[in-house]
Design a protein around this motif. Structure first.
Motif, PDB file in Angstrom:
ATOM      1  N   PRO A 134       0.803  -1.237   0.000  1.00  0.00           N
ATOM      2  CA  PRO A 134       0.000   0.000   0.000  1.00  0.00           C
ATOM      3  C   PRO A 134       0.830   1.278   0.000  1.00  0.00           C
ATOM      4  CG  PRO A 134      -0.943  -1.595   1.509  1.00  0.00           C
ATOM      5  CD  PRO A 134       0.363  -2.175   1.067  1.00  0.00           C
ATOM      6  N   GLU A 135       1.956   1.276   0.694  1.00  0.00           N
ATOM      7  CA  GLU A 135       2.746   2.506   0.760  1.00  0.00           C
ATOM      8  C   GLU A 135       3.407   2.838  -0.579  1.00  0.00           C
ATOM      9  OE1 GLU A 135       5.513  -0.776   2.366  1.00  0.00           O
ATOM     10  OE2 GLU A 135       3.383  -0.250   2.394  1.00  0.00           O
ATOM     11  N   TYR A 139      -1.133   7.120  -3.583  1.00  0.00           N
ATOM     12  CA  TYR A 139      -0.716   8.517  -3.672  1.00  0.00           C
ATOM     13  C   TYR A 139      -1.278   9.273  -2.469  1.00  0.00           C
ATOM     14  CZ  TYR A 139       0.601   7.731  -8.568  1.00  0.00           C
ATOM     15  OH  TYR A 139       1.187   7.273  -9.721  1.00  0.00           O
ATOM     16  N   ALA A 140      -0.560  10.309  -2.051  1.00  0.00           N
ATOM     17  CA  ALA A 140      -0.977  11.075  -0.879  1.00  0.00           C
ATOM     18  C   ALA A 140      -1.967  12.161  -1.275  1.00  0.00           C
ATOM     19  CB  ALA A 140       0.238  11.675  -0.175  1.00  0.00           C
ATOM     20  N   ILE A 141      -3.138  11.720  -1.761  1.00  0.00           N
ATOM     21  CA  ILE A 141      -4.219  12.650  -2.064  1.00  0.00           C
ATOM     22  C   ILE A 141      -5.440  12.219  -1.251  1.00  0.00           C
ATOM     23  CG2 ILE A 141      -3.336  13.038  -4.391  1.00  0.00           C
ATOM     24  CD1 ILE A 141      -5.684  11.328  -5.436  1.00  0.00           C
ATOM     25  N   ASP A 142      -6.501  13.008  -1.295  1.00  0.00           N
ATOM     26  CA  ASP A 142      -7.727  12.681  -0.569  1.00  0.00           C
ATOM     27  C   ASP A 142      -8.126  11.234  -0.856  1.00  0.00           C
ATOM     28  OD1 ASP A 142     -10.342  13.370   0.816  1.00  0.00           O
ATOM     29  OD2 ASP A 142     -11.037  12.746  -1.175  1.00  0.00           O
ATOM     30  N   TYR A 149     -12.175   7.305  -8.032  1.00  0.00           N
ATOM     31  CA  TYR A 149     -11.746   7.412  -9.428  1.00  0.00           C
ATOM     32  C   TYR A 149     -10.576   6.480  -9.781  1.00  0.00           C
ATOM     33  CZ  TYR A 149     -14.781  11.457  -9.303  1.00  0.00           C
ATOM     34  OH  TYR A 149     -15.881  12.280  -9.156  1.00  0.00           O
ATOM     35  N   GLY A 150     -10.269   5.570  -8.891  1.00  0.00           N
ATOM     36  CA  GLY A 150      -9.242   4.576  -9.196  1.00  0.00           C
ATOM     37  C   GLY A 150      -7.847   5.143  -9.332  1.00  0.00           C
ATOM     38  N   ILE A 151      -7.537   6.171  -8.539  1.00  0.00           N
ATOM     39  CA  ILE A 151      -6.230   6.825  -8.639  1.00  0.00           C
ATOM     40  C   ILE A 151      -5.249   6.127  -7.708  1.00  0.00           C
ATOM     41  CG2 ILE A 151      -4.965   8.983  -8.355  1.00  0.00           C
ATOM     42  CD1 ILE A 151      -7.632  10.443  -8.889  1.00  0.00           C
ATOM     43  N   ARG A 152      -4.283   5.463  -8.300  1.00  0.00           N
ATOM     44  CA  ARG A 152      -3.250   4.752  -7.551  1.00  0.00           C
ATOM     45  C   ARG A 152      -2.119   4.413  -8.529  1.00  0.00           C
ATOM     46  NH1 ARG A 152      -3.869  -1.014  -5.714  1.00  0.00           N
ATOM     47  NH2 ARG A 152      -1.826  -1.161  -6.710  1.00  0.00           N
TER      48      ARG A 152
END
Length: 375
Positions: A134-135, A139-142, A149-152
């Motif tokens: 996970p780390e 990404y360090a966003i909300d 939105y599947g942001i990773r």
């Protein structure tokens, strides 16, 4: 399942179709159909391209078809037998890979029509990186926005990193589970990967193939504020910025030439832009190698692969220059001589440096065969 010795591998792009036919581990036919849908005599569409391929290739006794699919999202962590439901799920991933997944889906649809009785398997570029912790994946966003939105970090070039990391273990005479390696896929697209015990634990590409190393036409790592700055100051649209970062950046943005061979030629002639581009390119690789060394704690080998990685000796030398203190060194003579699989570090170094030609088609064929055999 029936005999699966004969596997057809298809890599379908927007205007091209690459194919290889395997009989066991042996390639018995291969080729490319280009200019699909373009004026001037190319096949009218992918259906016509596949029919043309079928006229060229003996497909009797075919045990399966393996399709390269660029983006598998979080859903696909391994090669998967293609069904209507799988196709629908790949379609839902199109927003994450709008330039690649549609072409891959077209190839799947046409191949299923052409070969209705042959099982077909999707092999995903992203699947190898589904083991990212996970780390590394987050990404360090909300968090709610990222989830919605599947942001990773998904990572790409997974079949290449899987293949060369496993080959590196074999060349070291050890099992993949006992080896920690850093793999450097340096082609027109480029990415680095930290592989611990056969599992991807960090990689340079992220949500898309844009992040990470400097590439032929892509910028790699960039302060996101550049986007906002161009929107505010220059009035650029999202499409303008997209074209800049994906098509007019990297080596072509710095020198006007996206081919490392041309950059090296200009550098040798004293061109300052080529010298700077070369230095930026190699410095970014060195940054990732050092970071991944710290992350892994122990590195058994560093592996160069793909067009630049396999053929550009000056890049290999410069990218690892100054890393002697962590056991990394390139032997100048070995680096400049030879072709194919070879060690280019001095004997007795704690970190071996290798050149290993990638074979993504072989990897796709192997993964396809494993799915069909296990099934």
């Amino acid at each position: 399942m029936s005999d699966v010795a004969r596997i057809l591998v298809l890599n379908c792009g927007s205007s091209s179709l690459k194919y290889q036919l395997f009989d066991g581990d042996k390639v018995v036919d291969k080729g490319t159909v280009e200019r699909i849908g373009e004026p001037g005599g190319g096949p009218a569409d992918h259906a016509a391209a596949l029919r043309l391929m079928a006229e060229r290739v003996d497909l009797t006794g075919l045990g399966g078809v393996g399709h390269r699919v660029v983006h598998g999202g979080v859903r696909f962590a391994e090669p998967t037998l293609i069904t209507d439901q799988v196709v629908a799920e790949i379609e839902r991933l199109v927003p994450l890979a709008p330039l690649h997944n549609p072409a891959n889906l077209t190839g799947i649809a046409q191949a299923r029509r052409l070969l209705p009785g042959v099982p077909q398997v999707a092999v995903f570029d992203t699947a190898f990186h589904r083991t990212l912790p996970p780390e590394q994946a987050s990404y360090a966003i909300d968090a709610d926005t990222a989830q919605r939105y599947g942001i990773r970090r998904y990572g790409f070039h997974g079949t290449s990193h899987a293949y060369v990391s496993r080959r590196a273990a074999a060349l070291l005479g050890r099992a993949p589970a006992d080896v920690d390696v850093i793999t450097l896929h340096l082609g027109n697209g480029a990415s680095a990967c930290a592989v611990a015990g056969g599992r991807s634990v960090a990689t340079s590409m992220g949500l898309s193939p844009l992040e990470g190393l400097v590439m032929g036409t892509r910028s790699g790592d960039l302060d996101p504020a550049v986007v906002f700055h161009l929107e505010r100051v220059a009035g650029w649209s999202t499409a303008d910025v997209d074209r800049l970062l994906n098509q007019r950046s990297g080596l072509v943005g710095l020198t006007g030439a996206g081919d490392m061979r041309e950059v090296l030629r200009r550098r040798a002639d004293g061109d300052p832009a080529a010298r700077l581009a070369f230095d930026i390119y190699c410095a970014r690789i060195r940054f990732y190698v050092g970071g991944y060394h710290a992350l892994l704690g122990r590195v058994d080998a560093i592996v160069f692969t793909a067009g630049v990685g396999e053929n550009a000796a000056p890049v290999r030398a410069a990218a690892l220059a100054g890393l002697d203190r962590i056991g990394v060194q390139v032997d100048a003579r070995r680096n400049d001589e030879g072709r194919g699989e070879r060690m280019i570090s001095p004997d007795g170094r704690p970190v071996q440096v290798w050149v290993v030609p990638t074979d993504e088609e072989y990897e796709i064929a192997s993964q396809t065969r494993a799915v069909l055999t296990d099934g």
